[in-house]
Design a protein around this motif. Structure first.
Motif, PDB file in Angstrom:
ATOM      1  N   LEU A   1       0.863  -1.178   0.000  1.00 40.32           N
ATOM      2  CA  LEU A   1       0.000   0.000   0.000  1.00 40.32           C
ATOM      3  C   LEU A   1       0.899   1.229   0.000  1.00 40.32           C
ATOM      4  O   LEU A   1       1.905   1.277   0.701  1.00 40.32           O
ATOM      5  CB  LEU A   1      -0.906   0.014   1.222  1.00 40.32           C
ATOM      6  CG  LEU A   1      -1.961  -1.081   1.278  1.00 40.32           C
ATOM      7  CD1 LEU A   1      -2.743  -0.992   2.595  1.00 40.32           C
ATOM      8  CD2 LEU A   1      -2.911  -1.007   0.104  1.00 40.32           C
ATOM      9  N   THR A   2       0.532   2.224  -0.762  1.00 37.51           N
ATOM     10  CA  THR A   2       1.306   3.456  -0.851  1.00 37.51           C
ATOM     11  C   THR A   2       0.832   4.453   0.202  1.00 37.51           C
ATOM     12  O   THR A   2      -0.218   4.258   0.842  1.00 37.51           O
ATOM     13  CB  THR A   2       1.144   4.091  -2.238  1.00 37.51           C
ATOM     14  OG1 THR A   2      -0.232   4.443  -2.417  1.00 37.51           O
ATOM     15  CG2 THR A   2       1.608   3.141  -3.346  1.00 37.51           C
ATOM     16  N   LEU A   3       1.577   5.526   0.354  1.00 39.28           N
ATOM     17  CA  LEU A   3       1.147   6.609   1.239  1.00 39.28           C
ATOM     18  C   LEU A   3      -0.217   7.117   0.795  1.00 39.28           C
ATOM     19  O   LEU A   3      -1.084   7.416   1.622  1.00 39.28           O
ATOM     20  CB  LEU A   3       2.187   7.741   1.233  1.00 39.28           C
ATOM     21  CG  LEU A   3       1.840   9.000   2.016  1.00 39.28           C
ATOM     22  CD1 LEU A   3       1.485   8.694   3.468  1.00 39.28           C
ATOM     23  CD2 LEU A   3       2.989  10.001   1.934  1.00 39.28           C
ATOM     24  N   ARG A   4      -0.439   7.187  -0.489  1.00 35.48           N
ATOM     25  CA  ARG A   4      -1.730   7.620  -1.027  1.00 35.48           C
ATOM     26  C   ARG A   4      -2.857   6.717  -0.522  1.00 35.48           C
ATOM     27  O   ARG A   4      -3.929   7.192  -0.157  1.00 35.48           O
ATOM     28  CB  ARG A   4      -1.655   7.611  -2.547  1.00 35.48           C
ATOM     29  CG  ARG A   4      -2.765   8.304  -3.234  1.00 35.48           C
ATOM     30  CD  ARG A   4      -2.407   8.479  -4.731  1.00 35.48           C
ATOM     31  NE  ARG A   4      -3.435   9.187  -5.424  1.00 35.48           N
ATOM     32  CZ  ARG A   4      -3.603  10.491  -5.414  1.00 35.48           C
ATOM     33  NH1 ARG A   4      -2.784  11.255  -4.733  1.00 35.48           N
ATOM     34  NH2 ARG A   4      -4.580  11.051  -6.083  1.00 35.48           N
ATOM     35  N   ALA A   5      -2.621   5.401  -0.484  1.00 32.05           N
ATOM     36  CA  ALA A   5      -3.627   4.457   0.012  1.00 32.05           C
ATOM     37  C   ALA A   5      -3.872   4.676   1.501  1.00 32.05           C
ATOM     38  O   ALA A   5      -5.026   4.702   1.945  1.00 32.05           O
ATOM     39  CB  ALA A   5      -3.179   3.029  -0.245  1.00 32.05           C
ATOM     40  N   TRP A   6      -2.791   4.832   2.267  1.00 35.31           N
ATOM     41  CA  TRP A   6      -2.959   5.043   3.707  1.00 35.31           C
ATOM     42  C   TRP A   6      -3.696   6.346   3.989  1.00 35.31           C
ATOM     43  O   TRP A   6      -4.506   6.425   4.915  1.00 35.31           O
ATOM     44  CB  TRP A   6      -1.605   4.996   4.419  1.00 35.31           C
ATOM     45  CG  TRP A   6      -1.065   3.601   4.501  1.00 35.31           C
ATOM     46  CD1 TRP A   6       0.020   3.100   3.831  1.00 35.31           C
ATOM     47  CD2 TRP A   6      -1.602   2.521   5.260  1.00 35.31           C
ATOM     48  NE1 TRP A   6       0.182   1.776   4.148  1.00 35.31           N
ATOM     49  CE2 TRP A   6      -0.791   1.391   5.014  1.00 35.31           C
ATOM     50  CE3 TRP A   6      -2.682   2.390   6.122  1.00 35.31           C
ATOM     51  CZ2 TRP A   6      -1.028   0.150   5.608  1.00 35.31           C
ATOM     52  CZ3 TRP A   6      -2.925   1.160   6.710  1.00 35.31           C
ATOM     53  CH2 TRP A   6      -2.113   0.049   6.464  1.00 35.31           C
ATOM     54  N   LEU A   7      -3.462   7.376   3.169  1.00 34.95           N
ATOM     55  CA  LEU A   7      -4.209   8.630   3.333  1.00 34.95           C
ATOM     56  C   LEU A   7      -5.691   8.422   3.016  1.00 34.95           C
ATOM     57  O   LEU A   7      -6.564   8.985   3.681  1.00 34.95           O
ATOM     58  CB  LEU A   7      -3.620   9.726   2.451  1.00 34.95           C
ATOM     59  CG  LEU A   7      -2.278  10.297   2.905  1.00 34.95           C
ATOM     60  CD1 LEU A   7      -1.671  11.178   1.817  1.00 34.95           C
ATOM     61  CD2 LEU A   7      -2.425  11.056   4.208  1.00 34.95           C
ATOM     62  N   ALA A   8      -5.993   7.621   2.008  1.00 32.71           N
ATOM     63  CA  ALA A   8      -7.388   7.334   1.669  1.00 32.71           C
ATOM     64  C   ALA A   8      -8.063   6.544   2.788  1.00 32.71           C
ATOM     65  O   ALA A   8      -9.229   6.797   3.133  1.00 32.71           O
ATOM     66  CB  ALA A   8      -7.474   6.562   0.346  1.00 32.71           C
ATOM     67  N   ILE A   9      -7.332   5.600   3.372  1.00 38.22           N
ATOM     68  CA  ILE A   9      -7.875   4.820   4.492  1.00 38.22           C
ATOM     69  C   ILE A   9      -8.098   5.736   5.687  1.00 38.22           C
ATOM     70  O   ILE A   9      -9.137   5.671   6.343  1.00 38.22           O
ATOM     71  CB  ILE A   9      -6.920   3.654   4.834  1.00 38.22           C
ATOM     72  CG1 ILE A   9      -6.916   2.637   3.692  1.00 38.22           C
ATOM     73  CG2 ILE A   9      -7.300   3.007   6.153  1.00 38.22           C
ATOM     74  CD1 ILE A   9      -5.750   1.671   3.723  1.00 38.22           C
ATOM     75  N   ALA A  10      -7.149   6.618   5.959  1.00 28.74           N
ATOM     76  CA  ALA A  10      -7.293   7.574   7.063  1.00 28.74           C
ATOM     77  C   ALA A  10      -8.464   8.521   6.812  1.00 28.74           C
ATOM     78  O   ALA A  10      -9.228   8.837   7.727  1.00 28.74           O
ATOM     79  CB  ALA A  10      -5.994   8.358   7.246  1.00 28.74           C
ATOM     80  N   ARG A  11      -8.610   8.960   5.550  1.00 32.80           N
ATOM     81  CA  ARG A  11      -9.728   9.852   5.210  1.00 32.80           C
ATOM     82  C   ARG A  11     -11.059   9.163   5.480  1.00 32.80           C
ATOM     83  O   ARG A  11     -12.013   9.795   5.937  1.00 32.80           O
ATOM     84  CB  ARG A  11      -9.633  10.269   3.752  1.00 32.80           C
ATOM     85  CG  ARG A  11     -10.778  11.173   3.314  1.00 32.80           C
ATOM     86  CD  ARG A  11     -10.701  11.545   1.872  1.00 32.80           C
ATOM     87  NE  ARG A  11     -10.877  10.374   1.022  1.00 32.80           N
ATOM     88  CZ  ARG A  11     -10.786  10.397  -0.293  1.00 32.80           C
ATOM     89  NH1 ARG A  11     -10.483  11.515  -0.923  1.00 32.80           N
ATOM     90  NH2 ARG A  11     -10.965   9.312  -0.992  1.00 32.80           N
ATOM     91  N   ASN A  12     -11.117   7.866   5.232  1.00 43.26           N
ATOM     92  CA  ASN A  12     -12.330   7.090   5.447  1.00 43.26           C
ATOM     93  C   ASN A  12     -12.765   7.127   6.915  1.00 43.26           C
ATOM     94  O   ASN A  12     -13.944   7.034   7.209  1.00 43.26           O
ATOM     95  CB  ASN A  12     -12.107   5.644   4.989  1.00 43.26           C
ATOM     96  CG  ASN A  12     -13.366   4.838   4.996  1.00 43.26           C
ATOM     97  OD1 ASN A  12     -14.341   5.190   4.345  1.00 43.26           O
ATOM     98  ND2 ASN A  12     -13.356   3.747   5.736  1.00 43.26           N
TER      99      ASN A  12
END
Length: 165
Positions: free
Chosen positions: A131-142
């Motif tokens: 998972l990329t930083l972009r994915a972790w940011l999307a998960i955090a945004r969720n």
């Protein structure tokens, strides 16, 4: 994917630099190793690192955009057990897809996550993905909650850096 990094110190003022995914993730990992405090704004998909008089803010240079329900479920499933490897595999119909913890994601979701910069890898059978930083940011945004978002990012980046094969 690129990230805008804004740094502030009283001595130097504000500087802004764009970084590639790998560099932004390394900066985040090293900052946590060096005692920086991480806060997150899930709505803005922003990570702020502070220590003493220094503040570093990371924001994706391109907006994340909304996730479909299938993409959101897939990302949450991939993040639920970070100890399990994510690999690119081929289906019986010879199309690439991601597998994690013995479960295959659909080809469409796998390719979309890859195209949106959420996972690494080339799609070649047997290659590892992360998972990329972009994915972790999307998960955090969720999460919608700044404390929960910060905890997710801290946990993801306090782990040892994944090895690439």
């Amino acid at each position: 994917m690129r990230y805008r990094c804004t740094t502030y110190t009283p001595a130097d003022g504000t500087t802004t630099t764009d970084y590639a995914e790998d560099t932004a993730a390394l900066l985040l990992r090293r900052a946590l190793e060096n005692g920086f405090t991480l806060t997150a704004d899930p709505a803005a998909t922003t990570v702020t690192l502070t220590r003493g008089m220094r503040t570093v803010t990371l924001t994706p240079a391109e907006p994340l955009g909304p996730l479909t329900p299938a993409q959101r479920r897939a990302l949450l499933a991939l993040a639920a057990d970070p100890g399990q490897p994510i690999t690119w595999e081929r289906s019986a119909r010879n199309v690439s897809h991601l597998e994690h913890a013995g479960h295959a994601l659909s080809h469409a979701v796998s390719v979309t996550l890859s195209d949106r910069g959420m996972v690494t890898g080339t799609g070649h059978p047997g290659t590892r993905a992360t998972l990329t930083l972009r994915a972790w940011l999307a998960i955090a945004r969720n999460q919608g909650n700044p404390s929960a978002a910060a905890a997710i990012l801290r946990d993801a980046y306090r782990q040892p850096a994944p090895t690439r094969t």
